[in-house]
Design a protein around this motif. Sequence first.
Motif, mmCIF file in Angstrom:
data_model
loop_
_atom_site.group_PDB
_atom_site.id
_atom_site.type_symbol
_atom_site.label_atom_id
_atom_site.label_comp_id
_atom_site.label_asym_id
_atom_site.label_seq_id
_atom_site.Cartn_x
_atom_site.Cartn_y
_atom_site.Cartn_z
ATOM 1 N N SER A 191 -22.712 65.158 -3.326
ATOM 2 C CA SER A 191 -23.776 64.978 -4.321
ATOM 3 C C SER A 191 -23.318 64.034 -5.430
ATOM 4 C CB SER A 191 -24.253 66.319 -4.877
ATOM 5 O OG SER A 191 -23.172 67.097 -5.273
ATOM 6 N N THR A 192 -21.992 63.985 -5.714
ATOM 7 C CA THR A 192 -21.520 63.029 -6.712
ATOM 8 C C THR A 192 -21.725 61.596 -6.233
ATOM 9 O OG1 THR A 192 -19.831 64.618 -7.345
ATOM 10 C CG2 THR A 192 -19.558 62.364 -8.147
ATOM 11 N N TYR A 193 -21.440 61.348 -4.946
ATOM 12 C CA TYR A 193 -21.533 59.983 -4.438
ATOM 13 C C TYR A 193 -22.864 59.715 -3.744
ATOM 14 C CZ TYR A 193 -16.549 59.776 -5.351
ATOM 15 O OH TYR A 193 -15.329 59.794 -5.955
ATOM 16 N N ALA A 194 -23.835 60.635 -3.904
ATOM 17 C CA ALA A 194 -25.139 60.501 -3.245
ATOM 18 C C ALA A 194 -24.967 60.093 -1.787
ATOM 19 C CB ALA A 194 -26.026 59.499 -3.978
ATOM 20 N N PHE A 195 -24.108 60.821 -1.097
ATOM 21 C CA PHE A 195 -23.765 60.519 0.289
ATOM 22 C C PHE A 195 -24.706 61.317 1.193
ATOM 23 C CE2 PHE A 195 -21.033 60.615 4.035
ATOM 24 C CZ PHE A 195 -20.576 59.321 4.055
ATOM 25 N N PRO A 196 -25.337 60.692 2.187
ATOM 26 C CA PRO A 196 -26.416 61.372 2.921
ATOM 27 C C PRO A 196 -25.934 62.406 3.930
ATOM 28 C CG PRO A 196 -26.026 59.226 3.858
ATOM 29 C CD PRO A 196 -25.121 59.327 2.672
ATOM 30 N N GLY A 197 -25.035 63.301 3.541
ATOM 31 C CA GLY A 197 -24.497 64.282 4.483
ATOM 32 C C GLY A 197 -25.038 65.682 4.242
ATOM 33 N N ILE A 198 -24.409 66.637 4.933
ATOM 34 C CA ILE A 198 -24.844 68.033 4.853
ATOM 35 C C ILE A 198 -24.725 68.575 3.429
ATOM 36 C CG2 ILE A 198 -24.239 70.380 5.561
ATOM 37 C CD1 ILE A 198 -25.587 69.011 7.735
ATOM 38 N N GLY A 199 -23.631 68.222 2.752
ATOM 39 C CA GLY A 199 -23.411 68.731 1.400
ATOM 40 C C GLY A 199 -24.527 68.320 0.467
ATOM 41 N N ASN A 200 -24.913 67.071 0.579
ATOM 42 C CA ASN A 200 -25.989 66.561 -0.269
ATOM 43 C C ASN A 200 -27.323 67.222 0.085
ATOM 44 O OD1 ASN A 200 -26.942 65.033 -2.302
ATOM 45 N ND2 ASN A 200 -26.850 63.087 -1.214
ATOM 46 N N LEU A 201 -27.539 67.378 1.396
ATOM 47 C CA LEU A 201 -28.765 68.032 1.864
ATOM 48 C C LEU A 201 -28.873 69.427 1.256
ATOM 49 C CD1 LEU A 201 -31.134 67.778 3.894
ATOM 50 C CD2 LEU A 201 -29.661 68.891 5.567
ATOM 51 N N LEU A 202 -27.741 70.166 1.315
ATOM 52 C CA LEU A 202 -27.727 71.528 0.786
ATOM 53 C C LEU A 202 -27.955 71.524 -0.723
ATOM 54 C CD1 LEU A 202 -27.274 74.527 1.115
ATOM 55 C CD2 LEU A 202 -24.815 74.133 1.028
ATOM 56 N N ALA A 203 -27.278 70.598 -1.430
ATOM 57 C CA ALA A 203 -27.424 70.555 -2.887
ATOM 58 C C ALA A 203 -28.875 70.301 -3.275
ATOM 59 C CB ALA A 203 -26.518 69.476 -3.463
ATOM 60 N N THR A 204 -29.509 69.347 -2.579
ATOM 61 C CA THR A 204 -30.908 69.052 -2.875
ATOM 62 C C THR A 204 -31.790 70.254 -2.556
ATOM 63 O OG1 THR A 204 -30.345 66.882 -2.015
ATOM 64 C CG2 THR A 204 -32.633 67.241 -2.611
ATOM 65 N N ALA A 205 -31.511 70.891 -1.415
ATOM 66 C CA ALA A 205 -32.311 72.049 -1.007
ATOM 67 C C ALA A 205 -32.197 73.165 -2.033
ATOM 68 C CB ALA A 205 -31.847 72.540 0.361
ATOM 69 N N VAL A 206 -31.010 73.337 -2.617
ATOM 70 C CA VAL A 206 -30.838 74.408 -3.599
ATOM 71 C C VAL A 206 -31.657 74.104 -4.853
ATOM 72 C CG1 VAL A 206 -29.200 75.537 -5.146
ATOM 73 C CG2 VAL A 206 -28.595 75.168 -2.768
ATOM 74 N N THR A 207 -31.630 72.851 -5.323
ATOM 75 C CA THR A 207 -32.360 72.564 -6.564
ATOM 76 C C THR A 207 -33.868 72.678 -6.362
ATOM 77 O OG1 THR A 207 -31.955 70.269 -6.010
ATOM 78 C CG2 THR A 207 -30.748 71.155 -7.886
ATOM 79 N N THR A 208 -34.358 72.382 -5.156
ATOM 80 C CA THR A 208 -35.805 72.485 -4.947
ATOM 81 C C THR A 208 -36.193 73.821 -4.323
ATOM 82 O OG1 THR A 208 -35.552 71.397 -2.818
ATOM 83 C CG2 THR A 208 -36.114 70.003 -4.689
ATOM 84 N N ARG A 209 -35.201 74.717 -4.165
ATOM 85 C CA ARG A 209 -35.430 76.022 -3.539
ATOM 86 C C ARG A 209 -36.097 75.870 -2.171
ATOM 87 N NH1 ARG A 209 -32.803 76.609 -7.334
ATOM 88 N NH2 ARG A 209 -32.923 78.126 -9.024
ATOM 89 N N ASP A 210 -35.593 74.898 -1.401
ATOM 90 C CA ASP A 210 -36.140 74.652 -0.065
ATOM 91 C C ASP A 210 -35.492 75.646 0.903
ATOM 92 O OD1 ASP A 210 -37.254 73.583 2.160
ATOM 93 O OD2 ASP A 210 -36.787 71.500 1.641
ATOM 94 N N TYR A 211 -36.053 76.870 0.956
ATOM 95 C CA TYR A 211 -35.413 77.969 1.692
ATOM 96 C C TYR A 211 -34.998 77.629 3.125
ATOM 97 C CZ TYR A 211 -37.080 80.975 -2.125
ATOM 98 O OH TYR A 211 -37.327 81.536 -3.323
ATOM 99 N N PRO A 212 -35.886 77.098 3.966
ATOM 100 C CA PRO A 212 -35.475 76.871 5.365
ATOM 101 C C PRO A 212 -34.286 75.921 5.471
ATOM 102 C CG PRO A 212 -37.839 76.697 5.136
ATOM 103 C CD PRO A 212 -37.292 76.764 3.750
ATOM 104 N N VAL A 213 -34.260 74.867 4.642
ATOM 105 C CA VAL A 213 -33.143 73.912 4.720
ATOM 106 C C VAL A 213 -31.846 74.586 4.270
ATOM 107 C CG1 VAL A 213 -32.254 71.718 3.892
ATOM 108 C CG2 VAL A 213 -34.673 71.953 4.377
ATOM 109 N N MET A 214 -31.944 75.365 3.186
ATOM 110 C CA MET A 214 -30.755 76.086 2.726
ATOM 111 C C MET A 214 -30.211 76.993 3.820
ATOM 112 S SD MET A 214 -32.092 77.071 -1.023
ATOM 113 C CE MET A 214 -30.943 78.249 -1.602
#
Lengths: 260, 325
Positions: free
Chosen positions: B271-294
């Motif tokens: 998420s620091t380097y805005a890298f399009p991987g799983i970590g970033n996906l999870l971080a974004t999902a957590v902030t938007t409360r995207d339950y299925p992705v989390m």
Amino acid sequence: MRYFGQDNLYDMSYDQQRRLFWEKVAMVFQAAQNTLNPLLRIRQQILDIAQDHDIDFQQAMNSAKQLCEIMYLDSERVLNAYPHELSGGMKQRVSIALALLLNPSLVVLDEPTTALDVISQASVLRILNDVRKSHNLSLIFITHDISVISEIVDRIIVMYAGRIVETGPVRDVILHPRHPYTQGLLASIPPLRGNLSRTRALRGQPADLLHLPHGCAFHERCPRAFSRCRQEAPRLLTDDHGQTGVACHLYASDSGENVL
Amino acid sequence: MKLIRRIAVSLVLIFVVSSITFFLVRLMPGNPYSVMYHKLVMQGMTPLQAEDQVKGIMNAMPNEPVFVQYIQWLTQLVHGNLGTSIEETGVPVTELIFNALPWTLVTVSIGLFVSFLIGIVLGVISASRRDTWVSSVIDNVGSIAHAIPVYVTAVALLYLFNVVWHVFPSSGAYGIMETPGLNWPFLASFAYHIVLPEGTYILAGFGSWELAMKSTTIMVMNDDFMMAARIRGLTRQRIMNYLGWNSILPLFTLFMLSLGTMFGGSVFIESTYAFPGIGNLLATAVTTRDYPVMEGCFMLTTATIIFANVLADFLYAVLDPRITM
């Protein structure tokens, strides 16, 4: 430190040293259980030694099998086993077999029987005695247990606090010990039969090597110490042929001359 | 046979952990709808408009009890369906994960291998020069690098090499002009983009390997069989070989386990380097409360750790003759 008149061991390069090690001088350690690489089969460890000493694999395996037989080991099973699959006595015998692999002329044994039970002790000692005769090699046997070695060795050197205090053929030393320390050692062996109260231990504690007493290192524990022992360390006085010797003021004249 | 049993147990474990996370993510304050609702209100909509908008986008305001949702989730799961994203409406979670996974897999494994390698080499050097300044420099640098949290290291590297001295890009996995695939311009651009993320993985990781390797090496060095090997007149090379294998083995389990945990570590770094991987996906999902992705991301992390564990057990039995399954 020299080996049979060759160059000083300390001045040699690593490769010269390692050629001497095991080809001329081999060693059996006290805790033989831990002297084998736990990750390799015994066979592989033998091959490693053979390869590093430029010996044909087949030849090394053959002599290993022979040695196993001498050691009463089932060579098929033992050679294919990992160290942890063998018992303590077996590992000890394996490490003796390894020591003899390259036919060294000298084997140093550092308390090779202390980690073993009495039965294995006896069989290891018997094997060593046989091997020494059949392979024509010299053993240096380091031990604290005079009774164990008296059957095997020719000569005894008694050391106290890092110095030789008495030396001589095994019969002389055991039957007529002269140094008070040797006398004390022999007196401390419990008799097989008879009155146990006759067993006596030396008084005091072993000398602290960092703070050796002035004079003779043994004088604080010696039942026969006199004033000279506190002032002056005795020299090792040997007889004409260097066969027997003792380092004790009891056997020296005032001039330090040999009175034996 | 044992392998089959271990895998069965692992599957049960993954199921249990996923079920727990199913409820845990719903215990977090807020939900996807209120997140979107508040975002729209902040953008200047009236509350009523915003509610209509949310209903329009999401197509529904789910009001079933959590337990009914859980049963629905289970039914989907049995069919191999992880659901669809709420934020990116309609996109299957599996698609999101499979798009993100390769990036993370490549960077995490490069980072892990390089930091392991550096740690092993430094550990052996530090062990063999134990009482000199070399060892204390290596140990201190290693433990400090390890002690600094990854997100601090990541931000520090970003600041140094992007803001102060602009040599590396600040975000993304490849240049905007490249098409991902096996072509040189893309690979070069990818290598250029992952320098900072990899630097962070390595800086954060090598210290623990170094310290662990140092201690096992010193332990093995003092083992009787090492002295015996020397007295047996073995070559230096073979003695180093004995030393190396015996000291690396205990690190092996740790290595396999960190394969799994590196996915967790990737959250901060990606998420620091805005890298399009799983970590970033999870971080974004957590902030938007995207339950299925989390849930999907957590399930993946759980599965990796558990299977890395099983794999470590089996490989260890192969590598170390003293261990049997």
